[in-house]
Scaffold this motif. Sequence first.
Motif, PDB file in Angstrom:
ATOM      1  N   ARG A 168      50.835  91.995  20.539  1.00 11.31           N
ATOM      2  CA  ARG A 168      51.234  91.594  19.194  1.00 11.31           C
ATOM      3  C   ARG A 168      52.073  92.743  18.645  1.00 11.31           C
ATOM      4  O   ARG A 168      51.550  93.850  18.423  1.00 11.31           O
ATOM      5  CB  ARG A 168      50.018  91.355  18.301  1.00 11.31           C
ATOM      6  N   SER A 169      53.365  92.518  18.444  1.00 12.35           N
ATOM      7  CA  SER A 169      54.267  93.582  18.011  1.00 12.35           C
ATOM      8  C   SER A 169      54.866  93.260  16.661  1.00 12.35           C
ATOM      9  O   SER A 169      55.187  92.106  16.362  1.00 12.35           O
ATOM     10  CB  SER A 169      55.384  93.786  19.037  1.00 12.35           C
ATOM     11  N   THR A 170      55.021  94.300  15.840  1.00  7.40           N
ATOM     12  CA  THR A 170      55.639  94.179  14.521  1.00  7.40           C
ATOM     13  C   THR A 170      56.660  95.293  14.365  1.00  7.40           C
ATOM     14  O   THR A 170      56.333  96.473  14.554  1.00  7.40           O
ATOM     15  CB  THR A 170      54.590  94.290  13.404  1.00  7.40           C
ATOM     16  N   THR A 172      59.306  97.174  11.739  1.00 12.47           N
ATOM     17  CA  THR A 172      59.628  97.378  10.333  1.00 12.47           C
ATOM     18  C   THR A 172      60.997  98.026  10.236  1.00 12.47           C
ATOM     19  O   THR A 172      61.256  99.062  10.867  1.00 12.47           O
ATOM     20  CB  THR A 172      58.580  98.279   9.660  1.00 12.47           C
ATOM     21  N   THR A 178      59.595  93.198   7.740  1.00 12.43           N
ATOM     22  CA  THR A 178      58.913  93.176   9.036  1.00 12.43           C
ATOM     23  C   THR A 178      59.141  91.863   9.758  1.00 12.43           C
ATOM     24  O   THR A 178      59.337  90.811   9.131  1.00 12.43           O
ATOM     25  CB  THR A 178      57.395  93.390   8.875  1.00 12.43           C
ATOM     26  N   THR A 179      59.110  91.939  11.094  1.00  9.53           N
ATOM     27  CA  THR A 179      59.117  90.746  11.951  1.00  9.53           C
ATOM     28  C   THR A 179      58.049  90.944  13.016  1.00  9.53           C
ATOM     29  O   THR A 179      57.932  92.035  13.589  1.00  9.53           O
ATOM     30  CB  THR A 179      60.485  90.543  12.627  1.00  9.53           C
ATOM     31  N   SER A 180      57.272  89.900  13.302  1.00  2.78           N
ATOM     32  CA  SER A 180      56.168  89.988  14.259  1.00  2.78           C
ATOM     33  C   SER A 180      56.219  88.836  15.244  1.00  2.78           C
ATOM     34  O   SER A 180      56.712  87.742  14.930  1.00  2.78           O
ATOM     35  CB  SER A 180      54.820  89.970  13.528  1.00  2.78           C
ATOM     36  N   ASP A 181      55.670  89.084  16.425  1.00  8.44           N
ATOM     37  CA  ASP A 181      55.589  88.029  17.438  1.00  8.44           C
ATOM     38  C   ASP A 181      54.580  88.448  18.501  1.00  8.44           C
ATOM     39  O   ASP A 181      54.195  89.626  18.596  1.00  8.44           O
ATOM     40  CB  ASP A 181      56.954  87.772  18.073  1.00  8.44           C
ATOM     41  N   ASN A 217      60.051  90.019  20.975  1.00 13.17           N
ATOM     42  CA  ASN A 217      59.996  89.151  19.806  1.00 13.17           C
ATOM     43  C   ASN A 217      61.113  88.127  19.954  1.00 13.17           C
ATOM     44  O   ASN A 217      62.291  88.475  19.890  1.00 13.17           O
ATOM     45  CB  ASN A 217      60.173  89.961  18.517  1.00 13.17           C
TER      46      ASN A 217
END
Length: 243
Positions: A168-170, A172, A178-181, A217
């Motif tokens: 699980r990466s975020t 900034t 932020t973007t996460s996937d 991501n």
Amino acid sequence: MRKFIATMMVAGAAVVGGQAIAADMPYYPPIIEIPDVDYGVSGSFYLRGSAALNALWAPHVNHPSVPATFEIDGFGYGYSVGAGFGYETGTGLRFDVTADYLSNDGMRATVPAAYNPPLQNGVHTLALRSTVVLANAYYDFGLGGGGYGAGGGTFGYVGAGAGVAFNRSTVTDPLGATTSDNNTSLAAAGMVGVGYDFGQVVADVGYRALYISSIANTTAPFPYTIANNWAHEVRGTIRYRFN
């Protein structure tokens, strides 16, 4: 008198004859049973728990839609904790399956102003949360006055593992957006360290190089991939033998 002399002659003949027969018989030495020596080495199952500090690094981050590749210019730092179940053969070889939770923050890449737009220029940082499941094999070897097995004393070890990482990466950006996937990737590890065998409990401390093949991501406005990630860990482990 004649009867006494005759009796003595018969007795003497019996003694001489008995010795002659005994001399002709083969000699069989007695069989002495010698028990096997117990060196304190035997196979056993064990549970293990580990904790580590880590530093995460990768060569670069790739934005295929821009297209652009940016160098990673800063380590991320964090920790991991894990547990496992294994078996040691008593010959120095042991095997286990482990599951670790890894947390790391701060690995960074700097986007030059020439790429704004479409990307925000400045420092972008990564936060990673991974569950890493590995099948591992090790070889333990004695370091003077001991070896392996119950009460074996000081030992060294080398090991390797392979498995999978659930990431699980975020990311900034410089403005705080932020973007996460999530993604799943191949994982592997190499280990080396030293420990002490107390008998039922074994403690060790060592270095683990944990490889995560890809952090990605695919849902961000500008998708990215970070290949060949290495988490360098200093890790302590306690093992408890069942037998």
